[in-house]
Design a protein around this motif. Structure first.
Motif, PDB file in Angstrom:
ATOM      1  N   ILE A 151      33.265  31.216  61.421  1.00 34.43           N
ATOM      2  CA  ILE A 151      34.075  30.009  61.551  1.00 34.43           C
ATOM      3  C   ILE A 151      33.205  28.785  61.841  1.00 34.43           C
ATOM      4  N   GLY A 152      32.084  28.986  62.522  1.00 34.72           N
ATOM      5  CA  GLY A 152      31.298  27.851  62.985  1.00 34.72           C
ATOM      6  C   GLY A 152      30.303  27.282  61.985  1.00 34.72           C
ATOM      7  N   ASP A 153      29.961  28.046  60.960  1.00 35.23           N
ATOM      8  CA  ASP A 153      28.945  27.586  60.016  1.00 35.23           C
ATOM      9  C   ASP A 153      29.617  27.128  58.717  1.00 35.23           C
ATOM     10  N   PRO A 154      29.233  25.953  58.184  1.00 33.05           N
ATOM     11  CA  PRO A 154      29.942  25.409  57.013  1.00 33.05           C
ATOM     12  C   PRO A 154      30.029  26.385  55.827  1.00 33.05           C
ATOM     13  N   THR A 155      28.887  26.930  55.405  1.00 35.07           N
ATOM     14  CA  THR A 155      28.912  27.823  54.244  1.00 35.07           C
ATOM     15  C   THR A 155      29.735  29.070  54.528  1.00 35.07           C
ATOM     16  N   ASN A 156      29.514  29.657  55.722  1.00 30.25           N
ATOM     17  CA  ASN A 156      30.242  30.881  56.064  1.00 30.25           C
ATOM     18  C   ASN A 156      31.738  30.642  56.169  1.00 30.25           C
ATOM     19  N   ALA A 157      32.128  29.472  56.678  1.00 24.58           N
ATOM     20  CA  ALA A 157      33.554  29.175  56.807  1.00 24.58           C
ATOM     21  C   ALA A 157      34.196  29.131  55.421  1.00 24.58           C
ATOM     22  N   PHE A 158      33.463  28.535  54.472  1.00 23.40           N
ATOM     23  CA  PHE A 158      33.983  28.489  53.102  1.00 23.40           C
ATOM     24  C   PHE A 158      34.119  29.911  52.551  1.00 23.40           C
ATOM     25  N   ILE A 159      33.075  30.724  52.788  1.00 21.18           N
ATOM     26  CA  ILE A 159      33.129  32.120  52.325  1.00 21.18           C
ATOM     27  C   ILE A 159      34.310  32.843  52.975  1.00 21.18           C
ATOM     28  N   ALA A 160      34.550  32.546  54.263  1.00 24.01           N
ATOM     29  CA  ALA A 160      35.657  33.209  54.963  1.00 24.01           C
ATOM     30  C   ALA A 160      36.997  32.860  54.313  1.00 24.01           C
ATOM     31  N   VAL A 161      37.161  31.583  53.940  1.00 24.55           N
ATOM     32  CA  VAL A 161      38.413  31.190  53.275  1.00 24.55           C
ATOM     33  C   VAL A 161      38.548  31.933  51.937  1.00 24.55           C
ATOM     34  N   VAL A 162      37.421  32.013  51.208  1.00 25.12           N
ATOM     35  CA  VAL A 162      37.444  32.737  49.924  1.00 25.12           C
ATOM     36  C   VAL A 162      37.862  34.189  50.158  1.00 25.12           C
ATOM     37  N   LEU A 163      37.248  34.844  51.142  1.00 25.46           N
ATOM     38  CA  LEU A 163      37.566  36.249  51.424  1.00 25.46           C
ATOM     39  C   LEU A 163      39.033  36.411  51.775  1.00 25.46           C
ATOM     40  N   TRP A 164      39.540  35.500  52.584  1.00 26.14           N
ATOM     41  CA  TRP A 164      40.924  35.628  53.036  1.00 26.14           C
ATOM     42  C   TRP A 164      41.901  35.354  51.896  1.00 26.14           C
ATOM     43  N   ASP A 165      41.527  34.422  51.028  1.00 25.58           N
ATOM     44  CA  ASP A 165      42.354  34.155  49.848  1.00 25.58           C
ATOM     45  C   ASP A 165      42.386  35.406  48.958  1.00 25.58           C
ATOM     46  N   ILE A 166      41.232  36.063  48.857  1.00 25.89           N
ATOM     47  CA  ILE A 166      41.172  37.293  48.066  1.00 25.89           C
ATOM     48  C   ILE A 166      42.055  38.357  48.697  1.00 25.89           C
ATOM     49  N   TRP A 167      42.012  38.472  50.031  1.00 23.96           N
ATOM     50  CA  TRP A 167      42.863  39.469  50.687  1.00 23.96           C
ATOM     51  C   TRP A 167      44.331  39.195  50.394  1.00 23.96           C
ATOM     52  N   GLN A 168      44.738  37.930  50.530  1.00 21.59           N
ATOM     53  CA  GLN A 168      46.165  37.658  50.421  1.00 21.59           C
ATOM     54  C   GLN A 168      46.676  37.732  48.982  1.00 21.59           C
ATOM     55  N   TRP A 169      45.857  37.358  48.008  1.00 21.26           N
ATOM     56  CA  TRP A 169      46.396  37.199  46.655  1.00 21.26           C
ATOM     57  C   TRP A 169      45.964  38.256  45.653  1.00 21.26           C
ATOM     58  N   THR A 170      44.966  39.092  45.974  1.00 24.00           N
ATOM     59  CA  THR A 170      44.628  40.182  45.047  1.00 24.00           C
ATOM     60  C   THR A 170      45.837  41.103  44.805  1.00 24.00           C
ATOM     61  N   PRO A 171      46.586  41.487  45.861  1.00 25.52           N
ATOM     62  CA  PRO A 171      47.754  42.339  45.617  1.00 25.52           C
ATOM     63  C   PRO A 171      48.763  41.688  44.676  1.00 25.52           C
ATOM     64  N   PHE A 172      48.944  40.385  44.822  1.00 26.37           N
ATOM     65  CA  PHE A 172      49.861  39.667  43.934  1.00 26.37           C
ATOM     66  C   PHE A 172      49.399  39.784  42.478  1.00 26.37           C
ATOM     67  N   VAL A 173      48.114  39.506  42.259  1.00 29.38           N
ATOM     68  CA  VAL A 173      47.573  39.608  40.901  1.00 29.38           C
ATOM     69  C   VAL A 173      47.738  41.035  40.385  1.00 29.38           C
ATOM     70  N   ALA A 174      47.466  42.016  41.262  1.00 25.68           N
ATOM     71  CA  ALA A 174      47.589  43.416  40.850  1.00 25.68           C
ATOM     72  C   ALA A 174      49.010  43.729  40.392  1.00 25.68           C
ATOM     73  N   LEU A 175      50.007  43.270  41.148  1.00 28.99           N
ATOM     74  CA  LEU A 175      51.393  43.593  40.792  1.00 28.99           C
ATOM     75  C   LEU A 175      51.838  42.859  39.524  1.00 28.99           C
ATOM     76  N   VAL A 176      51.362  41.621  39.347  1.00 27.49           N
ATOM     77  CA  VAL A 176      51.688  40.901  38.110  1.00 27.49           C
ATOM     78  C   VAL A 176      51.088  41.634  36.915  1.00 27.49           C
ATOM     79  N   LEU A 177      49.825  42.067  37.051  1.00 30.11           N
ATOM     80  CA  LEU A 177      49.170  42.764  35.939  1.00 30.11           C
ATOM     81  C   LEU A 177      49.806  44.136  35.716  1.00 30.11           C
ATOM     82  N   LEU A 178      50.243  44.779  36.801  1.00 27.28           N
ATOM     83  CA  LEU A 178      50.924  46.066  36.647  1.00 27.28           C
ATOM     84  C   LEU A 178      52.209  45.890  35.831  1.00 27.28           C
ATOM     85  N   ALA A 179      52.947  44.810  36.121  1.00 22.82           N
ATOM     86  CA  ALA A 179      54.148  44.516  35.338  1.00 22.82           C
ATOM     87  C   ALA A 179      53.764  44.287  33.874  1.00 22.82           C
ATOM     88  N   GLY A 180      52.621  43.629  33.657  1.00 25.47           N
ATOM     89  CA  GLY A 180      52.144  43.404  32.291  1.00 25.47           C
ATOM     90  C   GLY A 180      51.821  44.714  31.593  1.00 25.47           C
TER      91      GLY A 180
END
Lengths: 292, 275
Positions: A151-180
């Motif tokens: 959280i305290g380092d600029p680059t790492n904080a950006f990476i943390a947001v990326v990781l968390w976005d991946i956690w929250q939205w990968t399942p969504f992408v998976a389910l959309v593609l599964l429907a496809g």
């Protein structure tokens, strides 16, 4: 087949919804356009004056605005391909026959991240990524990686947001593609399986053509949601440290709510909206053509 | 000969599924366990996995830190906006599904486009307007603003549902002399109840989760639970247990609803891009 009915009846059915959306959706928007043509700061109300397009000029030449846009684009460019790759992998596993109880359970657990309150997702990141007390750093320790100041380092904080976005939205992408994947006619898939054993060939030549609509939908929806992204980085880092995680919506919130410069925030949000609408129209052109 | 290979790949697959489940569920496990830790235990480094759980955090946030009232605000806002969206949206959806008129496509586009509008665009003008009208910090301001996303959801899901109601029924009723309103109320709406239920659940989830409007429009009396959770971060000494207790209280109802509507959640989030 539809009925021909008098205009009055149609108006009675549609009127309330249209009026409500116009009042809460369009009226504030017009007010925002009007305010964007003014110098309007809540702490200096007396100095309010009409400035024409000055705010727009200021925003378009403001490096801070474009840096926030660039940061938002970078988040999209890193996170979305990973989400698609992982999501496709998960979808392909779930699409295979067998282990159906397990797969139902997996599908249920995939629903959880995308439904979670976005603000809570950011708070969870705070707790789990803490350098000293965070469980993620403990786990990294198990495989011999030193604790990271997420959280305290600029680059790492950006990476943390990326990781968390991946956690929250990968399942969504998976389910959309599964429907496809489920739109591939079974007989075609069966025939292909008799022809070749390589699942990669099947993916490339049989399943991919059916996945294209889902993939484009994922791209455009993730674009819209990344432009909207506010809650998670706000609760996680408040856009910091410095401006390392100040994505476009976080920037606009800061200018309007913490610098009280509502005229400028309005101009920024109108420009962002223009970008969003161009993308949305493009999307609707592509996808809703068959809807009458 | 093929059997052992197949068995091993089945094990591999099961392991992969387990990893996917863990990936999704672990943060929730950590959230709940942290909410049961005292501040002393929560601040142990490295973090502990086994400890004596306590409900003290829940007691404290609910009764001392006003998370209880915030949850009630959240319920009031989410329920009212959902009811309003269903009341306004189902007749509109019926008209879109059943009637033929000019400008229908444009209207449809406009409803759907709301999915793409960032709340940050509307938040400040609405902040100024609600101040003028004396609506600042009221439930009503939030209920109305949440219509910007709940109404399109209801219209989208229910239009689809009304299309699947067979026409023969309303044609027969029309011959009997029933009005369109009567057909809508007595024939189509009862048959479209699954769609109404799904869209209600989705609009409840989305309203419950909303932060930006709540944060800007409702700073005190009408403060919702997510906005409340954010204020915990503002002090120096971050109370991990209390934050996670609040988070758990916010997230649990949403997760229950999400599981109930799991098959439709993706449909709601994509607004029909995927059937």
């Amino acid at each position: 087949m539809s009925f021909r009915v008098p205009r009055r009846t149609i108006a009675a059915f549609l009127g309330p919804a249209v009026a409500a959306l116009a009042i809460v959706g369009i009226a504030p928007l017009l007010y925002a356009v009007w305010k964007s043509l003014h110098y309007f700061n809540l702490t200096k109300i007396a100095q309010q004056r009409f400035v024409g397009l000055d705010n727009y000029g200021a925003v378009l030449t403001d490096p801070v605005f474009w840096q926030a846009m660039g940061r938002t684009a970078l988040l999209f460019a890193i996170a979305v391909p990973i989400q698609i790759a992982l999501g496709l992998m998960i979808a392909l596993v779930l699409h295979r026959p067998g282990l159906s109880l397990w797969k139902t359970l997996t599908r249920l657990s995939l629903v959880l991240p995308m439904a979670t309150t976005y603000a809570v997702v950011g708070l969870l990141a705070q707790v789990m990524l803490n350098q000293k007390y965070g469980v993620i750093n403990q786990m990294l320790g198990w495989i011999g990686i030193d604790a990271i100041n997420f959280i305290g380092d600029p680059t790492n904080a950006f990476i943390a947001v990326v990781l968390w976005d991946i956690w929250q939205w990968t399942p969504f992408v998976a389910l959309v593609l599964l429907a496809g994947l489920s739109t591939v006619p079974p007989e075609i898939e069966e025939a292909a399986k008799l022809e070749t054993k390589s699942s990669r060939t099947i993916l490339r030549h049989v399943q991919l053509p059916f996945l294209i609509p889902s993939l484009v939908a994922v791209l455009i929806l993730r674009t819209a949601d990344t432009l909207k992204l506010f809650d998670m980085p706000f609760t996680m880092t408040r856009g910091g440290p410095g401006s390392a995680t100040e994505f476009i919506a976080v920037l606009i919130e800061r200018v309007g709510n913490r610098q009280f410069d509502i005229g400028m925030a309005a101009a920024q949000s109108i420009i962002m909206l223009a970008i969003t609408i161009i993308l949305a129209r493009l999307y609707i052109r592509l996808f809703y053509r068959e809807v009458r | 000969m093929a059997a052992p290979i197949q068995r091993r790949s089945l094990w591999g697959e099961a392991l992969l599924l387990l990893l996917i489940c863990l990936f999704c569920v672990f943060p929730f496990y950590w959230m709940v366990t942290t909410s049961l830790k005292t501040q002393v235990v929560a601040l142990e480094s490295p973090p502990v996995w086994w400890f004596t759980p306590t409900l003290a955090n829940y007691r404290e946030v609910l009764f001392i830190d006003k998370v209880g009232p915030a949850l009630i605000n959240s319920i009031i806002v989410a329920v009212c906006t959902t009811a309003l969206a269903v009341g306004l949206g189902t007749p509109a959806a019926y008209a879109l599904a059943r009637f033929e008129f000019r400008g229908k496509t444009d209207l449809w586009f406009w409803f759907i486009t709301n999915r793409f509008v960032s709340p940050v665009v509307l938040a400040f003008p609405v902040f100024l307007i609600s101040r003028e009208l004396g609506l600042r910090d009221t439930h009503l301001a939030l209920i109305l603003m949440y219509l910007t996303f709940t109404l399109p959801i209801v219209i989208w899901i229910c239009t689809d549902q009304f299309r699947s109601v067979p026409h023969e029924l309303d044609e027969a009723a029309l011959l009997e002399g029933a009005s369109q309103w009567r057909i809508f109320r007595s024939i189509c709406l009862p048959l479209a109840m699954p769609g109404v239920a799904v869209s209600s659940i989705l609009s409840f989830i989305f309203s419950w989760n909303e932060l930006l409007f709540a944060y800007i429009l409702a700073p005190k009396a009408a403060k919702t639970a997510p906005a409340m959770a954010v204020t915990f971060m503002e002090g120096y000494d971050v109370p991990y247990g209390k934050i996670m207790a609040t988070s758990t209280l916010i997230v649990v109802p949403v997760l229950i609803f999400a599981l109930l509507a799991s098959r439709h959640l993706v449909r709601g989030l994509t607004m029909g891009a995927v059937k």
